[in-house]
Design a protein around this motif. Structure first.
Motif, PDB file in Angstrom:
ATOM      1  N   VAL A  26       0.818  -1.211  -0.070  1.00 11.01           N
ATOM      2  CA  VAL A  26      -0.082   0.105   0.038  1.00 11.01           C
ATOM      3  C   VAL A  26       0.768   1.497   0.017  1.00 11.01           C
ATOM      4  N   GLY A  27       2.114   1.062   0.869  1.00 13.94           N
ATOM      5  CA  GLY A  27       2.813   2.343   0.741  1.00 13.94           C
ATOM      6  C   GLY A  27       3.680   2.613  -0.481  1.00 13.94           C
ATOM      7  N   LEU A  28       3.857   1.611  -1.188  1.00 19.05           N
ATOM      8  CA  LEU A  28       4.624   1.661  -2.360  1.00 19.05           C
ATOM      9  C   LEU A  28       3.501   2.453  -3.446  1.00 19.05           C
ATOM     10  N   ILE A  29       2.232   1.879  -3.668  1.00 22.40           N
ATOM     11  CA  ILE A  29       1.056   2.280  -4.366  1.00 22.40           C
ATOM     12  C   ILE A  29       0.852   3.960  -4.287  1.00 22.40           C
ATOM     13  N   HIS A  30       0.959   4.004  -2.650  1.00 21.09           N
ATOM     14  CA  HIS A  30       0.721   5.567  -2.282  1.00 21.09           C
ATOM     15  C   HIS A  30       1.664   6.700  -2.840  1.00 21.09           C
TER      16      HIS A  30
END
Length: 401
Positions: free
Chosen positions: A112-116
């Protein structure tokens, strides 16, 4: 709270009866401060060129710098470590493999952090939390004293070493009232976010992330958050939050001392020399001290019925912290980037602060309404399903009349 009362659990996805409400209130309050700090980075190129402000914008920037800057991520990091212990203990009670479940949780947080970070906003912090979580797994079976020792050692070695280095290199030279920046990079960011294509915005976002996290930046962030998370885990194991009423006198003293220290250190560059040395002390030591004040004073106020009724509103946004954190980024980038309304670089500091307060207020209302019908926030529900490897009911069960 008496020792025999049921423990709370504070990662995404526990029922209301199992939660420690104070932690949800603290988390919800911290989200407001984080949004106030992030808003200038959403709306302008202050990452590269922090120009001086005038008039009302100057006082707004000063207030946020003293009251909010570097004072809310320590609180969030503390709560992250605290919540990990609460969740670990709940899994142990249910005889579930917490290492495996935690590994899935942190992997999900990393994705999720990478996508964000690369598709929404460069200022992501979830990647750092996922990496810190992996390190915290090394302490999963450790005693509380190991968590405390780790927190003290990590904090002291890192930050006092940096302070010593900066003290030797910065000396007494300062640039009080001036801001170092890269005007060329600021202009480039302004052009891409305000008028660029999706490709332009993506690569600008990538460059922004690398500017902050490259050359050891990500490693430093993880190292800065780790001792705060370790201390949060230690406090959770000592049950100081659940039993705050037993330690009111100590908490009151800590609140007073941390307020005095926090205000003194946060204003240090304003009445001394403004350079990297004083700025580091301001942010690391002053920010952490003020975070301690916020946390302790809220624990004290929650013991007062009148204040408890007022502060309880923060619990709703706190229970949906992951959802609301991501939602803040989505809404703000839609407002400021070219694929949205294109307000980037067009909003004053004061107006941006008002916008942050309005957005947060709307989130409070939406979160409260959502939790009347659902057990978890949308992202918290997905996070829970991935962690346990099975589907959980999201709707609240209706009580028999």
């Amino acid at each position: 709270m008496k020792r025999g009362r049921k423990k709370g659990e504070n990662m995404a996805g526990q029922s209301n009866t199992e939660r420690i409400i104070a932690i949800d209130v603290l988390r919800g309050f911290a989200l407001l401060g984080i949004l106030l700090v992030n808003m200038p980075y959403f709306s302008s190129s202050v990452l590269y060129d922090r120009k001086g402000f005038n008039g009302l914008d100057h006082w707004t920037a000063t207030a946020i710098d003293i009251a909010c800057e570097a004072s809310f991520y320590p609180l969030f990091a503390f709560l992250f470590g605290f919540s990990m212990i609460m969740f670990r203990d709940r899994l142990r009670q249910r005889q579930l493999p917490f290492i495996r479940i935690f590994a899935r949780r942190f992997m999900f947080l990393l994705v999720v952090g990478l996508i964000h970070a690369f598709l929404i906003w460069f200022g992501d912090i979830l990647i750092s939390y996922a990496l810190v979580g992996g390190i915290l797994l090394l302490f999963a079976h450790a005693r509380p004293r190991a968590w405390l020792a780790g927190a003290i050692i990590c904090f002291s070695v890192l930050h006092f070493s940096v302070v010593l280095l900066l003290g030797m290199t910065s000396g007494l030279e300062g640039t009080k009232g001036a801001d170092h920046g890269n005007a060329a990079l600021a202009v480039k960011a302004l052009h891409h976010y305000q008028n660029g294509t999706l490709s332009d915005i993506f690569w600008q976002r990538w460059n922004d992330w690398m500017y902050v996290n490259g050359s050891g930046g990500l490693l430093f962030t993880v190292a800065t958050m780790l001792p705060l998370c370790l201390f949060g885990g230690y406090v959770a194991q000592k049950r100081w939050v659940e039993e705050a009423d037993r330690y009111t006198g100590v908490i009151r003293q800590v609140a007073l001392l941390s307020l005095i220290a926090g205000l003194f250190l946060k204003t240090l560059p304003y009445f001394t020399i403004d350079n990297e040395f004083t700025a580091y002390i301001q942010h690391i030591f002053g920010g952490t001290s003020l975070a301690c004040f916020y946390g302790t004073v809220i624990l004290l106020l929650l013991q007062k019925n009148w204040w408890k009724q007022k502060l309880m509103i923060f619990q709703y946004i706190g229970k949906m912290s992951l959802t609301n954190y991501l939602l803040q980024s989505i809404v703000c980038t839609m407002l400021f980037y070219h694929y949205g309304l294109g307000w980037y670089g067009k909003m004053s500091m004061f107006a941006g602060t008002l916008l942050a307060i309005i957005l947060y207020s709307v989130q409070l209302v939406i979160s409260r309404q959502w939790l009347r019908h659902f057990q978890f926030g949308p992202m918290e529900w997905i996070w829970r399903c991935v962690s346990y490897g099975k589907r959980w009911a999201i709707y609240k069960q209706k009580r028999p009349s």
